[in-house]
Write an enzyme that holds these catalytic residues in place. Structure first.
Site, PDB file in Angstrom:
ATOM      1  N   CYS A  94      -2.589   9.440  -0.510  1.00 29.62           N
ATOM      2  CA  CYS A  94      -4.022   9.423  -0.742  1.00 29.62           C
ATOM      3  C   CYS A  94      -4.236  10.073  -2.103  1.00 29.62           C
ATOM      4  CB  CYS A  94      -4.769  10.187   0.335  1.00 29.62           C
ATOM      5  SG  CYS A  94      -6.530  10.305  -0.015  1.00 29.62           S
ATOM      6  N   HIS A 101      -7.442  -0.504   9.227  1.00 27.65           N
ATOM      7  CA  HIS A 101      -6.469  -0.006   8.257  1.00 27.65           C
ATOM      8  C   HIS A 101      -6.735   1.491   8.068  1.00 27.65           C
ATOM      9  CE1 HIS A 101      -4.146  -0.642   4.366  1.00 27.65           C
ATOM     10  NE2 HIS A 101      -4.696   0.531   4.145  1.00 27.65           N
ATOM     11  N   ASP A 137       0.825  -1.209   0.000  1.00 23.90           N
ATOM     12  CA  ASP A 137       0.000   0.000   0.000  1.00 23.90           C
ATOM     13  C   ASP A 137       0.859   1.259   0.000  1.00 23.90           C
ATOM     14  OD1 ASP A 137      -2.455   1.233  -0.140  1.00 23.90           O
ATOM     15  OD2 ASP A 137      -2.822   1.190   2.016  1.00 23.90           O
ATOM     16  N   HIS A 149      -5.546   5.465   7.132  1.00 25.16           N
ATOM     17  CA  HIS A 149      -4.641   6.408   6.476  1.00 25.16           C
ATOM     18  C   HIS A 149      -4.628   7.679   7.317  1.00 25.16           C
ATOM     19  CE1 HIS A 149      -3.811   4.464   2.477  1.00 25.16           C
ATOM     20  NE2 HIS A 149      -4.645   3.630   3.045  1.00 25.16           N
TER      21      HIS A 149
END
Lengths: 312, 312
Positions: free
Chosen positions: A240, A207, A16, A209
């Site tokens: 992002c 999870h 990721d 961000h």
């Protein structure tokens, strides 16, 4: 409120994180990063994706990464698999686990996976059947669990429904992903409470961000409600796509620092983890997003510190 | 667990933030920053310190700042006052409240204030008596509440004792400061629970530095235990002299974003707050530490964004 005695960290930086880097990270660098992460005690590492190399060139060579990695027994190396083509490549590469990436938002599924939610589950069903035959364990992601860049607020029932469909396919764990980082602690806590009504909390991972700096607070709120599996990314790698220039995944270093301070066992050695931070930040010539890394590595002449000094 | 319906934010950027900048910020910039902060709805702002200009040149001109500021009625402008000399200057400048800065660590008091804890309280006692006569309200700080750069762990009883001494002098509120940012949520929660045994929780404020990225999680843990006053700094201004290159105070933007998401009222307009962020980051030619600011201002050609891009 008591926190779990032990938390499993799922390191997603090599996947990721690096898939969001502008430049493609060489196989040798990805391999060494993963080996350093394993040496720090991370025993669940997402190493890459078996997706279209045209769509995601950053993940090209995931098979080569798996082929060249040397990690101790007991380190689980997983990869994202979107379809049967990816599954064939993944099994040929001898991956440990595979991960299925579903969306709680129809619009996000269409734009990100190129098909609607139902069609994505048709593909997953074929992968799941083949994985069962091959004896491969599957992890499921529910993206946009706390918000969608196209639809805004995502209803909890959509998240629960998507998680249940992944469980029905045989996933052993569901990672609820705040893909765009808009979640805040109360919203995260309410989502966990809702999902835990239908899925044992031991099978829920989170999870986050750190787009808006909320990730650690969200994680803490979820741990208070029984969650004990946390996804994170070394150096806070990852971005992002909907907020260019914004922060990426929550940094593994910062999660480990918090858990150490809360007497929650992770099995991760923060000092050795910083060796991985040094290595990947030097390789990418960029600073860590991790504030722990910036504080601990202060004074070392790394790109991180040159830039951290600018950015102070 | 329920959070308070409303949280008061004490903006400390013009003092705790700018005093940590290498360069001295001109009075005109400090004045305009404070006016922009007030326009965003921040009604408790620490504007500076009346300390030795030799020791802290960044805070020279605090009287001029106060003299030139134009803010709406109801905006409380406070300043740090270490002794009678500072008190005379503060009253001459017509300050609203004054703040007393005490330490829970004897070593930190000696190195930072130049005298032991008892001697600092002798000075505070004279200031408190004069403040009472002048009808000035006093806020108290307890620094090193979660750790000392020289002594390491600080015993809760030292923090409680120091807080009680400040209350005894007439302080209406005690701000527990994690001066070096080493606190984690469980430690923060335990400290609040301990201090709240002897001081009404309504009178406890929390002051976190984000050196290790823990500040928002710590704040959330404290709000869950009834704290409703939070110190923060626009753009995350402020540093940690003991971790050069590390992050500073928790960013007001990130605190407001979290509280908005948790339906906790602050009275602060995040959009207008970002006007203050833009202004001060352009003036200092540095990026905001605030992740909310970096995400929201992404794309704008600010030093913040030029550097945020580097630092991505």
């Amino acid at each position: 409120m008591t926190l779990p005695a032990r938390v499993q960290i799922v390191e997603v930086g090599p996947r990721d994180g690096l898939q969001n880097e502008m430049a493609v990270t060489p196989v040798a660098v990805r391999t060494q990063l993963i080996e350093l992460l394993a040496r720090a005690g991370l025993n669940r590492i997402e190493v890459g994706s078996f997706v279209s190399e045209k769509a995601v060139p950053q993940m090209a060579g995931t098979a080569e990464v798996l082929a060249s990695i040397r990690v101790p027994k007991g380190v689980n190396l997983s990869a994202l698999v979107p379809n049967m083509q990816g599954f064939a490549a993944a099994t040929a590469a001898g991956v440990g686990d595979i991960a299925l990436f579903a969306a709680a938002s129809e619009s996000f599924s269409r734009k990100n996976l190129g098909c609607g939610v139902d069609e994505s589950f048709n593909r997953f069903a074929r992968v799941a059947a083949a994985a069962k035959d091959a004896g491969l364990a599957m992890r499921g992601y529910v993206s946009c669990a706390l918000g969608c860049p196209y639809e805004g607020k995502v209803d909890h029932t959509r998240v629960v429904e998507t998680a249940q469909r992944l469980l029905a396919l045989g996933c052993y764990e569901i990672s609820l992903a705040d893909t765009i980082g808009v979640g805040t602690p109360v919203a995260a806590r309410e989502l966990i409470q809702r999902v835990a009504q239908v899925i044992s909390v031991e099978r829920i991972a989170v999870h986050f961000h750190d787009t808006y700096g909320q990730a650690l607070a969200n994680i803490f709120a979820c741990l208070e409600h029984g969650v004990s599996v946390v996804d994170s990314s070394v150096a806070g790698l990852g971005g992002c796509p909907f907020a260019p220039g914004a922060a990426g995944n929550v940094a593994t270093e910062d999660v480990v620092y918090m858990l150490n301070g809360c007497d929650v066992e992770t099995g991760v050695d923060l000092g050795k983890l910083l060796d991985a931070t040094r290595f990947i930040c030097a390789s990418l010539d960029r600073p860590p997003e991790s504030k722990v890394a910036r504080a601990r590595l202060a004074g070392e002449s790394l790109p991180s510190q040159r830039c951290a000094t600018n950015s102070e």
